[in-house]
Design an enzyme around this catalytic site. Structure first.
Site, PDB file in Angstrom:
ATOM      1  N   ILE A 148      20.561  -1.112  -2.407  1.00 49.36           N
ATOM      2  CA  ILE A 148      19.934   0.134  -2.833  1.00 49.36           C
ATOM      3  C   ILE A 148      19.387  -0.012  -4.238  1.00 49.36           C
ATOM      4  O   ILE A 148      19.910  -0.796  -5.044  1.00 49.36           O
ATOM      5  CB  ILE A 148      20.946   1.307  -2.715  1.00 49.36           C
ATOM      6  CG1 ILE A 148      20.243   2.659  -2.752  1.00 49.36           C
ATOM      7  CG2 ILE A 148      22.063   1.183  -3.746  1.00 49.36           C
ATOM      8  CD1 ILE A 148      21.097   3.808  -2.241  1.00 49.36           C
ATOM      9  N   CYS A 149      18.306   0.705  -4.517  1.00 48.10           N
ATOM     10  CA  CYS A 149      17.725   0.754  -5.855  1.00 48.10           C
ATOM     11  C   CYS A 149      17.383   2.216  -6.126  1.00 48.10           C
ATOM     12  O   CYS A 149      18.076   3.106  -5.663  1.00 48.10           O
ATOM     13  CB  CYS A 149      16.515  -0.182  -5.967  1.00 48.10           C
ATOM     14  SG  CYS A 149      15.131   0.237  -4.893  1.00 48.10           S
ATOM     15  N   ALA A 150      16.320   2.479  -6.866  1.00 49.21           N
ATOM     16  CA  ALA A 150      15.951   3.859  -7.159  1.00 49.21           C
ATOM     17  C   ALA A 150      15.215   4.505  -5.977  1.00 49.21           C
ATOM     18  O   ALA A 150      15.523   5.628  -5.585  1.00 49.21           O
ATOM     19  CB  ALA A 150      15.090   3.929  -8.415  1.00 49.21           C
TER      20      ALA A 150
END
Length: 108
Positions: free
Chosen positions: A61-63
């Site tokens: 996951i990231c932004a």
């Protein structure tokens, strides 16, 4: 091309204890992350893939879902069963799911 899961698929996996790796920068992570997510900034993924298990899925996951696609591609090319989380931490928070703040409790 990175395999991608929806927020709903990730939420179910997370509820079952899925390994989640957050590839954002430390300041982003400290500001708010999926509870239990392990910090592994994108710039370190290639060097640290060997720290990840090869026998269970890893949710990246990231932004918003862009960096996580890159990281999941790199991980998959090195034998990690990785999935990018569509919509990232922003989508997770918008859905009203829990967010933790603060320094990482552990490294990936």
């Amino acid at each position: 091309m990175a395999r991608e899961v929806t927020q709903e698929e990730f939420s179910a996996a997370w509820a079952d204890g899925a390994l989640t790796v957050d590839v954002r920068e430390p300041a982003e992570y400290v500001a708010g992350h999926v509870p239990g997510a392990r910090l592994m900034p994108l710039r370190s993924v290639l060097d640290r893939c060997g720290e990840l298990p090869g026998d269970r899925p890893v949710y990246v996951i990231c932004a918003s879902g862009n960096r996580s696609k890159t990281a999941a591609d790199w991980m998959n090319s090195r034998g990690v069963d990785a999935f990018s989380v569509a919509g990232g931490t922003s989508g997770w928070a918008r859905a009203g799911r829990p967010i933790a703040a603060g320094a990482p409790e552990h490294a990936a």
